[in-house]
Design an enzyme around this catalytic site. Structure first.
Site, PDB file in Angstrom:
ATOM      1  N   LEU A  54       9.329 -11.311  -5.009  1.00  0.00           N
ATOM      2  CA  LEU A  54       9.506  -9.879  -4.782  1.00  0.00           C
ATOM      3  C   LEU A  54       8.722  -9.039  -5.788  1.00  0.00           C
ATOM      4  CD1 LEU A  54      13.355  -9.876  -4.048  1.00  0.00           C
ATOM      5  CD2 LEU A  54      11.442 -10.144  -2.453  1.00  0.00           C
ATOM      6  N   GLY A  90       6.830  -3.366  -3.896  1.00  0.00           N
ATOM      7  CA  GLY A  90       6.804  -3.039  -2.462  1.00  0.00           C
ATOM      8  C   GLY A  90       8.133  -3.409  -1.818  1.00  0.00           C
ATOM      9  N   HIS A  91       8.620  -4.638  -2.128  1.00  0.00           N
ATOM     10  CA  HIS A  91       9.935  -5.040  -1.607  1.00  0.00           C
ATOM     11  C   HIS A  91      11.026  -4.127  -2.162  1.00  0.00           C
ATOM     12  CE1 HIS A  91       7.739  -9.024  -1.495  1.00  0.00           C
ATOM     13  NE2 HIS A  91       8.188  -8.950  -0.263  1.00  0.00           N
ATOM     14  N   GLU A 102       4.770  -1.618   6.065  1.00  0.00           N
ATOM     15  CA  GLU A 102       3.631  -1.363   6.966  1.00  0.00           C
ATOM     16  C   GLU A 102       2.359  -2.095   6.568  1.00  0.00           C
ATOM     17  OE1 GLU A 102       3.146   2.884   7.393  1.00  0.00           O
ATOM     18  OE2 GLU A 102       4.272   2.847   9.275  1.00  0.00           O
ATOM     19  N   LEU A 114       0.249  -3.772  -2.606  1.00  0.00           N
ATOM     20  CA  LEU A 114       1.088  -4.784  -3.251  1.00  0.00           C
ATOM     21  C   LEU A 114       1.307  -5.952  -2.291  1.00  0.00           C
ATOM     22  CD1 LEU A 114       3.824  -2.822  -5.234  1.00  0.00           C
ATOM     23  CD2 LEU A 114       1.546  -3.518  -5.915  1.00  0.00           C
ATOM     24  N   SER A 115       1.182  -7.150  -2.833  1.00  0.00           N
ATOM     25  CA  SER A 115       1.375  -8.362  -2.033  1.00  0.00           C
ATOM     26  C   SER A 115       1.779  -9.495  -2.964  1.00  0.00           C
ATOM     27  CB  SER A 115       0.062  -8.736  -1.332  1.00  0.00           C
ATOM     28  OG  SER A 115       0.112 -10.072  -0.886  1.00  0.00           O
ATOM     29  N   ARG A 152       0.771 -12.317  -2.746  1.00  0.00           N
ATOM     30  CA  ARG A 152      -0.407 -13.155  -2.957  1.00  0.00           C
ATOM     31  C   ARG A 152      -1.287 -12.666  -4.103  1.00  0.00           C
ATOM     32  NH1 ARG A 152      -1.631 -16.059   2.204  1.00  0.00           N
ATOM     33  NH2 ARG A 152       0.119 -15.570   3.528  1.00  0.00           N
TER      34      ARG A 152
END
Ligand code: PAF
Length: 303
Positions: free
Chosen positions: A52, A55-56, A167, A204-205, A207
């Site tokens: 997390l 973004g989460h 999104e 944000l990711s 990865r």
């Protein structure tokens, strides 16, 4: 003295949430807890695969504000990976996830094992249609069917009032809406939440932590080029913008665009002219070294 801030983010940052979050490992326990919660009000579900980040957190914060009970699922769903290495290397950070969710005031973290979710193989094939056939659907065969499998299970176990999705995975939201329609989850509201970005624009990711320091400095080029394309779109045809985005990004070191499509935001089908859609969205997947990054941009209606 500056004016006091009354926005929800500063409110959430200031209050300390003392309630203990519970970690739930089984479906039976989840359903038992939520039976009581349902009698007391609304349930917000935030499905995640863990690792997390902020973004989460923004999804959980929103769910916290809008619901009486908040459940966050943390489950790396094997059926949506069509690449064994991607599944094996997907970051797993349960302890840090737990700490973040507790600080956000989530009520339940649902972190089951693979055997709990799939006691036997899930052989369901969802007729997701055209929304699932292009872009990610074309590049990752079986991926969206796996997403539909897990999200339909989570919806069935949780029966949430609202479910929250980011999104950044723009096409995924369309696919989940289609699955919800097929499976008759009619009372459930799917809430799409805006992309959160680093200060330099990188979406944000989970990865992103796999980028080397050199790649990390180049990765924001994706959002930079997408934002530039808003300006190009004022003068160039859709096809010219498409080509320019791809060519510009591919000039950067490490960057290799897998696809860039400008699609209608509802159907996910590529459009040929700006006037073909009242909501054109540019969706991109670009490798930065070995790391597959995705992002998107909304163009003004009829540019
Ligand atoms: O977007 C994700 O993290 C996953 O695809 C989801 C929706 C949690 C399903 O595993």
């Amino acid at each position: 003295m500056g004016a006091p801030r009354y926005d929800i983010e500063s409110f959430l940052a200031q209050i300390s949430i003392n309630k203990q979050m519970e970690i739930i490992r089984t479906v039976a326990e989840l359903q038992k807890k939520l039976e009581t919660a349902r009698q007391n009000g609304s349930i917000g579900l935030v499905p995640t695969m863990g690792a997390l980040h902020a973004g989460h957190k923004s999804l959980v914060d929103r769910a916290r504000v809008e619901n009486d009970t908040v459940v966050v699922s943390v489950f790396v769903n094997p059926t949506q990976f069509n690449n064994a290495t991607d599944l094996a290397t997907y970051p797993r950070t349960e302890e840090a996830d737990r700490a973040m969710l507790e600080a956000c005031g989530a009520d339940y973290m649902f972190a089951p094992t693979v055997e709990e979710i799939y006691p036997e193989p899930d052989t369901r094939v969802f007729e997701l249609g055209a929304v699932a056939e292009v872009m990610e659907g074309a590049m990752r065969p079986g991926h969206f069917n796996g997403v539909a499998q897990i999200v339909s299970k989570l919806f069935a176990f949780t029966r949430p009032t609202r479910a929250y999705f980011g999104e950044k995975d723009f096409q995924q939201i369309a696919v989940i809406r289609k699955m919800a329609e097929l499976e008759g989850f009619n009372d459930l509201k799917i809430v799409d939440c805006p992309i959160l970005r680093e200060a330099d624009g990188l979406a944000l990711s989970s990865r992103n932590i796999r980028l080397t320091p050199e790649q990390r400095t180049v990765a924001p080029a994706i959002s930079l080029v997408l934002r530039s394309s808003l300006i190009w779109a004022k003068e160039l045809s859709l096809k010219e913008v498409k080509n320019k985005v791809i060519a510009t990004l591919n000039m950067f070191p490490f960057m290799d665009v897998e696809y860039f499509e400008i699609v209608d935001a509802h159907t996910m089908q590529p459009i040929g002219e700006w006037t073909d859609s009242d909501c054109p969205v540019g969706c991109i997947t670009c490798y930065c070294g070995e790391v597959r990054l995705i992002d998107n941009i909304k163009y003004p209606c009829a540019v």
